[in-house]
Design a protein around this motif. Structure first.
Motif, PDB file in Angstrom:
ATOM      1  N   GLY A  36       0.793  -1.192  -0.122  1.00 26.07           N
ATOM      2  CA  GLY A  36      -0.294   0.165   0.144  1.00 26.07           C
ATOM      3  C   GLY A  36       0.811   1.191  -0.097  1.00 26.07           C
ATOM      4  O   GLY A  36       0.216   2.472  -0.027  1.00 26.07           O
ATOM      5  N   LEU A  37       2.069   1.360  -0.035  1.00 32.12           N
ATOM      6  CA  LEU A  37       3.050   2.314   0.042  1.00 32.12           C
ATOM      7  C   LEU A  37       3.481   2.701  -1.545  1.00 32.12           C
ATOM      8  O   LEU A  37       4.003   1.555  -1.985  1.00 32.12           O
ATOM      9  N   ASN A  38       3.409   3.800  -2.068  1.00 32.30           N
ATOM     10  CA  ASN A  38       4.290   4.086  -3.301  1.00 32.30           C
ATOM     11  C   ASN A  38       5.662   4.187  -3.048  1.00 32.30           C
ATOM     12  O   ASN A  38       6.328   4.609  -1.999  1.00 32.30           O
ATOM     13  N   VAL A  39       6.478   3.464  -4.064  1.00 31.08           N
ATOM     14  CA  VAL A  39       7.680   3.104  -4.062  1.00 31.08           C
ATOM     15  C   VAL A  39       8.315   3.573  -5.443  1.00 31.08           C
ATOM     16  O   VAL A  39       7.848   3.258  -6.351  1.00 31.08           O
ATOM     17  N   THR A  40       9.308   4.491  -5.350  1.00 31.66           N
ATOM     18  CA  THR A  40       9.958   4.929  -6.618  1.00 31.66           C
ATOM     19  C   THR A  40      11.421   4.411  -6.515  1.00 31.66           C
ATOM     20  O   THR A  40      12.080   4.553  -5.544  1.00 31.66           O
ATOM     21  N   THR A  41      11.766   3.717  -7.508  1.00 33.60           N
ATOM     22  CA  THR A  41      12.965   2.972  -7.747  1.00 33.60           C
ATOM     23  C   THR A  41      14.193   3.779  -8.699  1.00 33.60           C
ATOM     24  O   THR A  41      13.342   3.955  -9.754  1.00 33.60           O
ATOM     25  N   VAL A  42      15.317   3.356  -8.707  1.00 35.21           N
ATOM     26  CA  VAL A  42      16.326   3.644  -9.561  1.00 35.21           C
ATOM     27  C   VAL A  42      17.494   2.692  -9.682  1.00 35.21           C
ATOM     28  O   VAL A  42      17.591   2.158  -8.704  1.00 35.21           O
ATOM     29  N   ASP A  43      17.821   2.595 -10.877  1.00 39.53           N
ATOM     30  CA  ASP A  43      18.886   1.617 -11.184  1.00 39.53           C
ATOM     31  C   ASP A  43      19.965   2.183 -12.033  1.00 39.53           C
ATOM     32  O   ASP A  43      19.679   2.484 -13.147  1.00 39.53           O
ATOM     33  N   ILE A  44      21.183   2.539 -11.639  1.00 44.02           N
ATOM     34  CA  ILE A  44      21.874   3.312 -12.458  1.00 44.02           C
ATOM     35  C   ILE A  44      23.342   2.442 -12.216  1.00 44.02           C
ATOM     36  O   ILE A  44      23.967   2.154 -11.231  1.00 44.02           O
ATOM     37  N   SER A  45      24.110   2.553 -13.629  1.00 44.83           N
ATOM     38  CA  SER A  45      25.368   1.716 -13.648  1.00 44.83           C
ATOM     39  C   SER A  45      26.398   2.824 -14.359  1.00 44.83           C
ATOM     40  O   SER A  45      25.931   3.827 -15.141  1.00 44.83           O
ATOM     41  N   GLY A  46      27.574   2.843 -14.018  1.00 41.65           N
ATOM     42  CA  GLY A  46      28.835   3.690 -14.597  1.00 41.65           C
ATOM     43  C   GLY A  46      29.718   3.959 -13.593  1.00 41.65           C
ATOM     44  O   GLY A  46      30.004   3.182 -12.820  1.00 41.65           O
ATOM     45  N   ALA A  47      30.461   5.207 -13.765  1.00 42.02           N
ATOM     46  CA  ALA A  47      31.627   5.496 -13.087  1.00 42.02           C
ATOM     47  C   ALA A  47      31.098   6.213 -11.668  1.00 42.02           C
ATOM     48  O   ALA A  47      29.983   7.106 -11.779  1.00 42.02           O
TER      49      ALA A  47
END
Length: 76
Positions: free
Chosen positions: A6-17
């Motif tokens: 029931g909770l809003n979740v924002t995710t991010v997945d980043i690759s690099g330096a």
């Protein structure tokens, strides 16, 4: 974006330096290649809760199931 218990979740997945944390007290910066960041913001009633996993790609891949389990354990 997704909903967990029931909770809003924002995710991010980043690759690099990865340049590390900045700021006036930061030591000399060294850029690390082949890094990955998994992050999430859970919109809880009491306020936002932030989660972050940063490390070499291989380490983050090995621990992504644990990060996902952590997010899935969040409850109201």
């Amino acid at each position: 974006k997704r909903t967990i218990h029931g909770l809003n979740v924002t995710t991010v997945d980043i690759s690099g330096a990865y340049g590390g944390m900045g700021g006036p007290m930061a030591q000399t910066k060294s850029v690390k290649q082949n890094y990955r960041l998994l992050g999430a913001i859970v919109e809880a009633p009491e306020g936002n809760v932030f989660f972050k996993l940063t490390g070499p790609v291989k380490t983050v891949v090995a621990n992504q199931p644990k990060f996902d389990a952590l997010l899935n354990s969040v409850a109201r």
